[in-house]
Write a protein that holds these residues in place. Structure first.
Motif, PDB file in Angstrom:
ATOM      1  N   GLN A 197       0.823  -1.217   0.000  1.00  0.00           N
ATOM      2  CA  GLN A 197       0.000   0.000   0.000  1.00  0.00           C
ATOM      3  C   GLN A 197       0.849   1.256   0.000  1.00  0.00           C
ATOM      4  O   GLN A 197       0.597   2.199  -0.764  1.00  0.00           O
ATOM      5  CB  GLN A 197      -0.929  -0.008   1.207  1.00  0.00           C
ATOM      6  N   SER A 198       1.867   1.262   0.843  1.00  0.00           N
ATOM      7  CA  SER A 198       2.622   2.511   0.930  1.00  0.00           C
ATOM      8  C   SER A 198       3.542   2.696  -0.269  1.00  0.00           C
ATOM      9  O   SER A 198       3.832   3.827  -0.649  1.00  0.00           O
ATOM     10  CB  SER A 198       3.408   2.583   2.242  1.00  0.00           C
ATOM     11  N   LEU A 199       3.965   1.600  -0.880  1.00  0.00           N
ATOM     12  CA  LEU A 199       4.783   1.756  -2.093  1.00  0.00           C
ATOM     13  C   LEU A 199       3.935   2.246  -3.267  1.00  0.00           C
ATOM     14  O   LEU A 199       4.428   2.944  -4.154  1.00  0.00           O
ATOM     15  CB  LEU A 199       5.455   0.429  -2.469  1.00  0.00           C
ATOM     16  N   ALA A 200       2.647   1.844  -3.259  1.00  0.00           N
ATOM     17  CA  ALA A 200       1.781   2.243  -4.372  1.00  0.00           C
ATOM     18  C   ALA A 200       1.548   3.736  -4.390  1.00  0.00           C
ATOM     19  O   ALA A 200       1.233   4.314  -5.429  1.00  0.00           O
ATOM     20  CB  ALA A 200       0.455   1.502  -4.290  1.00  0.00           C
ATOM     21  N   LYS A 201       1.670   4.372  -3.199  1.00  0.00           N
ATOM     22  CA  LYS A 201       1.461   5.827  -3.146  1.00  0.00           C
ATOM     23  C   LYS A 201       2.753   6.521  -3.550  1.00  0.00           C
ATOM     24  O   LYS A 201       3.843   6.108  -3.165  1.00  0.00           O
ATOM     25  CB  LYS A 201       1.101   6.251  -1.717  1.00  0.00           C
ATOM     26  N   GLY A 202       2.636   7.561  -4.308  1.00  0.00           N
ATOM     27  CA  GLY A 202       3.779   8.417  -4.593  1.00  0.00           C
ATOM     28  C   GLY A 202       4.806   7.787  -5.513  1.00  0.00           C
ATOM     29  O   GLY A 202       4.607   6.709  -6.071  1.00  0.00           O
ATOM     30  N   VAL A 203       5.917   8.468  -5.649  1.00  0.00           N
ATOM     31  CA  VAL A 203       6.976   7.998  -6.548  1.00  0.00           C
ATOM     32  C   VAL A 203       7.756   6.886  -5.854  1.00  0.00           C
ATOM     33  O   VAL A 203       7.974   6.931  -4.641  1.00  0.00           O
ATOM     34  CB  VAL A 203       7.914   9.171  -6.917  1.00  0.00           C
ATOM     35  N   LEU A 204       8.190   5.925  -6.648  1.00  0.00           N
ATOM     36  CA  LEU A 204       8.901   4.789  -6.073  1.00  0.00           C
ATOM     37  C   LEU A 204      10.364   5.157  -5.840  1.00  0.00           C
ATOM     38  O   LEU A 204      11.035   5.669  -6.734  1.00  0.00           O
ATOM     39  CB  LEU A 204       8.797   3.606  -7.029  1.00  0.00           C
ATOM     40  N   ASP A 205      10.815   4.884  -4.634  1.00  0.00           N
ATOM     41  CA  ASP A 205      12.226   5.141  -4.319  1.00  0.00           C
ATOM     42  C   ASP A 205      13.092   4.052  -4.950  1.00  0.00           C
ATOM     43  O   ASP A 205      12.721   2.885  -4.927  1.00  0.00           O
ATOM     44  CB  ASP A 205      12.390   5.140  -2.799  1.00  0.00           C
ATOM     45  N   HIS A 266       1.268  -8.943  -4.435  1.00  0.00           N
ATOM     46  CA  HIS A 266       1.522  -7.694  -3.730  1.00  0.00           C
ATOM     47  C   HIS A 266       2.418  -6.721  -4.472  1.00  0.00           C
ATOM     48  O   HIS A 266       2.087  -5.552  -4.591  1.00  0.00           O
ATOM     49  CB  HIS A 266       2.130  -7.994  -2.355  1.00  0.00           C
ATOM     50  N   LEU A 267       3.563  -7.166  -4.960  1.00  0.00           N
ATOM     51  CA  LEU A 267       4.518  -6.200  -5.511  1.00  0.00           C
ATOM     52  C   LEU A 267       4.279  -5.911  -6.994  1.00  0.00           C
ATOM     53  O   LEU A 267       4.394  -4.772  -7.433  1.00  0.00           O
ATOM     54  CB  LEU A 267       5.956  -6.705  -5.300  1.00  0.00           C
ATOM     55  N   VAL A 268       3.924  -6.935  -7.775  1.00  0.00           N
ATOM     56  CA  VAL A 268       3.746  -6.704  -9.214  1.00  0.00           C
ATOM     57  C   VAL A 268       2.605  -5.733  -9.514  1.00  0.00           C
ATOM     58  O   VAL A 268       2.719  -4.922 -10.437  1.00  0.00           O
ATOM     59  CB  VAL A 268       3.561  -8.061  -9.933  1.00  0.00           C
ATOM     60  N   PRO A 269       1.507  -5.752  -8.747  1.00  0.00           N
ATOM     61  CA  PRO A 269       0.458  -4.766  -9.045  1.00  0.00           C
ATOM     62  C   PRO A 269       0.932  -3.322  -8.952  1.00  0.00           C
ATOM     63  O   PRO A 269       0.287  -2.437  -9.503  1.00  0.00           O
ATOM     64  CB  PRO A 269      -0.602  -5.067  -7.995  1.00  0.00           C
ATOM     65  N   ILE A 270       2.009  -3.065  -8.228  1.00  0.00           N
ATOM     66  CA  ILE A 270       2.552  -1.706  -8.231  1.00  0.00           C
ATOM     67  C   ILE A 270       3.236  -1.497  -9.574  1.00  0.00           C
ATOM     68  O   ILE A 270       4.185  -2.210  -9.923  1.00  0.00           O
ATOM     69  CB  ILE A 270       3.566  -1.524  -7.087  1.00  0.00           C
ATOM     70  N   ALA A 271       2.747  -0.502 -10.316  1.00  0.00           N
ATOM     71  CA  ALA A 271       3.111  -0.429 -11.734  1.00  0.00           C
ATOM     72  C   ALA A 271       4.617  -0.361 -11.937  1.00  0.00           C
ATOM     73  O   ALA A 271       5.159  -1.042 -12.806  1.00  0.00           O
ATOM     74  CB  ALA A 271       2.441   0.786 -12.363  1.00  0.00           C
TER      75      ALA A 271
END
Lengths: 513, 535
Positions: A197-205, A266-271
């Motif tokens: 959830q928190s990775l999906a928000k904002g720009v990915l570090d 979990h991780l792959v859905p984050i574009a």
């Protein structure tokens, strides 16, 4: 400490083998176990009963539709599938061990204790979304396997294989841990849901990306995909045959199932991670297919051939992650089921034919197909299934994977995989040639291997049944497992990619890769 | 029971050999002497039931004589159907298969010494896969049977074959799999687009695809089928497989397995991808032409009789491909006829060579000479079959080759006439290599050296061998004198197939639907054409 029934249900499937694993060393303290058959039998009986009870309990939970959980341990459908998968492979391994250890001439109960601890670790590994618990489980199932690899201390190869496996495994574990640490540093949580959830928000570090990559590396090592595959042939060659079979099936399977949970759900859905992960999976799969198949071609040692073949199967499984849809994940699980049967059948053949030592050549099986007709036919079915020839379960598994791959427009990848499986036919025919087309060995004594033989026979029959009526397994066991894990990650914006059929233009024939 | 067989005759034809074969496989080794009797009785029974049940069937107005349809399973959204059907295109191929299996078993009665039980069991299992592939209409089902054919054949060659059997068996397996695995990708591509494995649905979907995609798909289809035919330059597995296979294996390989390639073109590749098939007709015609000439020339240079017959197969199957590529009704009819007649005469030739080998333990042409004086009955059969293989009028070989050449000549293609003229030299070359071989083996002085083949020929054909050959010779003349029995059945199917292929896109895929009145009229016209052409 009092537990609710729900919590008990989550713990029991893991607790039963754990308790048995503690009991077995006590029973095997008796130094007479090598002479007293009933002590040996009792030790094996404990292991079988524990696995059986755990299996029975898990299927009860499955049947009731419950998804019990206890703190970070959540036995959802996917975890239950994983548990059943591991339990069945362990039962195979225990039955084959009984015969194999008798052929080898030494029977030690400790081997079963290590095996059961490993089983507990594997079930735990797939049953949590907490990364720290996942790491602990990883170590819990890996360390006994390092020991099991080197358990035949007197052989130099055993020592070599064990140390190789341990050292590379330790590196992989530390990568896995570093990945966890980086993800924790970015998100402040060990829980996959929160992390996603928190990775999906904002720009990915970039550091989070590095964390995900390191995590993936740990998995790829356990899956034994290239370029992290070098330990596989040595470790399999060193380990007793049934342990090698167990490692090739259960370790790979459990790592793939955990990959579905961690990356697929979990991780792959984050574009930003997803697109890169897809590229990584595609590259890994292609390298693995090429290396695994080409290296297997030139082997004369049966076990090393099976080791490289198991590497190439990791390549097919990783292709499912490239497609990445729900159906692709279901296809992966179906493939795992067929892989369990055919690979444990193939490894079981070693024990069933009574081959001992670490150097098992194809020529050791000369003409044995005629001497042991039932086992010969069943093993032939296993090899044809590994090669993906219908009407076997292996064909259905490949069909489902490739179909999903083509549906997602990866036609070139599908062609590479098909060519790879064509190459694989050449080496899967070698044991068949040895069994049926070579003149038989002289002066070979009859081998008594009732349990190992039975496992091969059961595999052969089930592979044909699954090849002809795959629907039951697919609808009954595979589909519910995956629907649930996708549903659980609903708040992390699961994007099931659906290209409409008309859009799937044939231009993708050229530029899909 | 009788009622059940009548209602499910196609299922029965597939599963009876399956269960019979598994039963024979399970028999203990001590009873292996009985296995060949059981195998012969079983396969004869299947043939008799097939002939009794299938021949009286009348085609409905879609050309289908009998069909069985049931949902099989749905795997991740794509349904697979258990769809079997019998029409003019596969009726005679099914009967030929059911006929050749008992003939081959009887022909190889004593030539399999070791483990004969398993040999005959695998033979019956092979029959199951062949009949399944011929009858299956759903492509998933077809693919399963198509691949399943390989497994028994692999063991027949690899276990009971000649000295190079392992090499030949592996080559056979890998060549055939190479084609069919790449074809599988094309099949899956079509299946995920059409969401179905039914050829009709696929053909509908193909209409909207860009032409380049159709071409790729057709090439994948054609690769799988052309390897099986086998078409030059994919034929190299055939001489090895044929030479190393045991007699019965060679006979069934030439008799039925090669036909699957031509059948696949007519049944699936052309109806599903007609535009691409038309586009590539020229290329395939030229390859077929090369196969005809090249196969004949290589056959001429052979020292081994069996290898000679194997290369003659390459040449004869070239005619099949030429007929298919001509895209005329006459040519395609000729291809069907050539497949049937090649099955009978080359199957017979392989059996005869096997009989000779059983006696002389050599197949080298130079080891013989003057066989005619020692084995007159054998010589009679061999000459008859040779003449039919050459394509002498009144025998079966003539009908097929003539129709193919005629069809190619009258086809609208610019290359038609040239190719037909050059291809007709293939018949001439056929006469050269066959008659030259006959001259060296049967006539002339006896090869008097003690180790020669002729010296071992002490006994002429026995009653069993005569009984095996007689029906084949009867069939040769039947097909030559009254071809309409065979061409009449496939006529409507072939006509509709080609009309759909050449029709503009909206009318395509009618092959799978009901034809309209105009098509029926043209059917009658072309039927007359063919009859005149054959006369």
């Amino acid at each position: 400490m009092s537990l609710t029934p729900n919590e008990t249900a989550a713990i029991l499937p893991l607790a039963i083998p754990a308790v048995a694993a503690c009991l077995i060393p006590i029973a095997s303290l008796d130094r007479d176990q090598s002479t007293q058959k009933w002590i040996r039998a009792a030790i094996f009986a404990i292991a079988i009963i524990a696995l059986g009870a755990s299996f029975w309990y898990t299927t009860r939970i499955w049947g009731s539709g419950m998804q019990p959980s206890y703190r970070y341990l959540s036995l959802d459908r996917l975890a239950q599938f994983a548990a059943i998968f591991v339990q069945i492979s362990a039962v195979y391994a225990v039955l084959q061990l009984w015969d194999h250890l008798h052929h080898e001439g030494w029977v030690k109960g400790e081997i079963l204790a290590l095996l059961l601890f490993s089983v507990v670790g594997m079930m735990l590994f797939a049953a949590t979304s907490n990364l720290v618990l996942m790491f602990l489980a990883l170590e819990l199932f890996s360390i006994p396997l390092y020991a099991l690899t080197a358990i035949v201390r007197v052989r130099t190869k055993a020592f070599e294989g064990g140390v190789k496996y341990f050292l590379t495994g330790a590196v992989a574990s530390s990568c896995f841990l570093m990945g966890i640490v980086l993800l924790y540093g970015m998100t402040g949580s060990f829980d996959l849901n929160v992390i996603a959830q928190s990775l999906a928000k904002g720009v990915l570090d970039p550091l989070a990306l590095l964390g995900a990559a390191l995590l993936l590396m740990g998995f790829v090592f356990k899956v034994s995909a290239a370029p992290f595959h070098q330990w596989t042939p040595d470790a399999y060659e060193a380990a007793p045959h049934p342990i090698a079979g167990f490692m090739s099936v259960a370790t790979k399977g459990i790592a793939i199932i955990a990959l579905i949970r961690v990356f697929g759900a979990h991780l792959v859905p984050i574009a930003e991670i997803g697109s890169r992960a897809q590229t990584a999976f595609a590259a890994l799969a292609v390298i693995t297919l090429i290396i695994g198949n080409l290296a297997a071609l030139s082997q004369t040692n049966f076990k090393r051939m099976l080791a490289y073949s198991s590497i190439s199967h990791a390549g097919y499984l990783l292709l499912g992650f490239v497609a990445g849809t729900t159906e692709a994940h279901q296809a992966i699980l179906f493939y795992l089921c067929s892989y369990l049967l055919m690979n444990l059948g193939a490894f079981g053949l070693l024990s069933a034919f009574g081959l001992v030592g670490d150097d098992t050549q194809f020529r050791d099986m000369r003409g044995l197909g005629w001497k042991r007709p039932g086992i010969g036919v069943a093993a032939t079915i296993c090899f044809l299934s590994l090669a993906g020839i219908p009407p076997t379960a292996g064909f259905i598994g490949k069909y489902l994977l490739f179909k999903e791959l083509i549906l997602q427009g990866h036609v070139v990848l599908a062609i590479i995989a098909i060519v790879a499986s064509l190459v694989s036919v050449a080496y899967y025919l070698k044991p068949i040639i040895a069994m049926y087309m070579e003149p038989p060995k002289e002066d070979s004594e009859p081998v008594i291997a009732p349990f190992a033989g039975a496992t091969v026979l059961v595999s052969g029959v089930l592979i044909i049944v699954l090849g002809l009526i795959p629907g039951r397994l697919l609808d009954g066991l595979v589909k519910p497992s995956i629907i649930q894990v996708q549903g659980g990650a609903a708040d992390a914006e699961v994007e099931v990619v659906e290209i409409s059929l008309e859009e799937l233009s044939p231009n993708q024939l050229k530029d899909s890769f | 029971m009788n009622h059940w067989i009548g209602n499910n005759i196609l299922t029965f034809l597939i599963f009876a050999p399956l269960f019979w074969g598994l039963l024979l496989l399970a028999l203990p080794n001590k009873l292996s002497l009985f296995t060949k009797y059981l195998a012969l009785i079983g396969s004869l029974g299947i043939f008799v039931i097939a002939a009794m049940r299938l021949l009286p069937l009348e085609p409905n107005n879609e050309g289908v004589m009998f069909s069985e349809l049931a949902p099989m399973f749905t795997l991740l959204n794509i349904p697979v159907e258990y769809h079997l059907s019998l029409d003019g295109l596969n009726l005679w191929l099914v009967l030929l298969t059911a006929f050749l299996v008992p003939i081959s078993i009887a022909g190889a009665w004593n030539s399999v010494k070791d483990r004969s039980g398993s040999f005959f069991a695998l033979f019956i299992l092979l029959e199951c896969a062949m009949l399944g592939a011929l009858l299956a209409r759903d492509l998933f089902l077809f693919y399963i049977f198509w691949e399943a054919m390989l497994i028994p054949m692999y063991f027949l060659i690899g276990v009971w074959g000649g000295p190079e059997r392992k090499y030949a068996a592996n080559k056979f397996m890998i060549f055939t799999l190479a084609g069919s695995l790449l074809w599988l990708v094309a099949l899956l591509y079509l299946a995920v687009n059409a969401q179905s494995f039914s050829p009709g649905d696929m053909a509908q979907k193909v209409i909207n695809m860009p032409f380049s995609a159709q071409c790729w798909l057709y090439l994948a289809f054609a690769l799988a089928f052309a390897i099986k035919v086998p078409l030059f330059p994919l034929h190299t597995w055939l001489p090895d497989a044929h030479t190393e296979a045991p007699t019965a294996g060679s006979a069934i390989l030439a008799g039925v397995l090669l036909k699957m390639g031509g059948y696949g073109f007519l049944r699936f590749a052309i109806p599903i991808l007609p535009a691409a098939a038309l586009h590539y007709a020229k290329h395939f015609a030229i390859l077929a032409l090369i196969a005809i000439i090249y196969g004949a020339l290589v056959a001429m240079a052979q020292k081994d009789i069996k290898k000679l017959v194997a290369y003659s197969s390459v040449s004869h199957m070239g005619f099949v491909m030429l007929g298919i590529a001509s895209f005329t009704v006459i040519g395609a009819q000729g291809a069907m006829m050539q497949m049937l007649s090649h099955g009978v005469s080359t199957g017979a030739l392989f059996l005869l060579v096997g009989m000779l080998y059983d006696r002389a333990h050599t197949r080298m042409i130079t080891d013989f000479g003057g066989v005619a004086s020692r084995m007159p009955i054998f010589t009679f059969f061999f000459i008859v079959v040779t003449l039919s293989s050459i394509g002498l009028p009144l025998t079966n070989g003539f009908i097929g080759e003539f129709l193919v050449l005629n069809g190619t000549f009258v086809s609208g293609f610019s290359w038609g006439r040239v190719v037909a003229v050059i291809a007709s030299s293939g018949i001439l070359l056929g006469a050269v290599y066959m008659l030259w071989m006959v001259k060296r083996v049967f006539w002339g002085p006896e090869n008097a050296s003690p180790g020669s083949g002729t010296a071992h020929l002490t006994a002429d054909l026995n009653v069993r061998e005569i009984a095996v050959m007689t029906p084949l010779v009867v069939l040769i003349f039947w097909m030559g004198l009254h071809h309409i029995t065979f061409t009449g059945a496939s006529e409507p199917c072939v006509t509709r197939l080609l009309e759909d292929a050449e029709a503009p896109p909206p009318a395509r895929a009618l092959f799978f639907n009901t034809p309209d009145q105009t098509q029926k009229d043209t059917q009658q016209d072309t039927q007359q054409d063919t009859q005149q052409g054959a006369q």
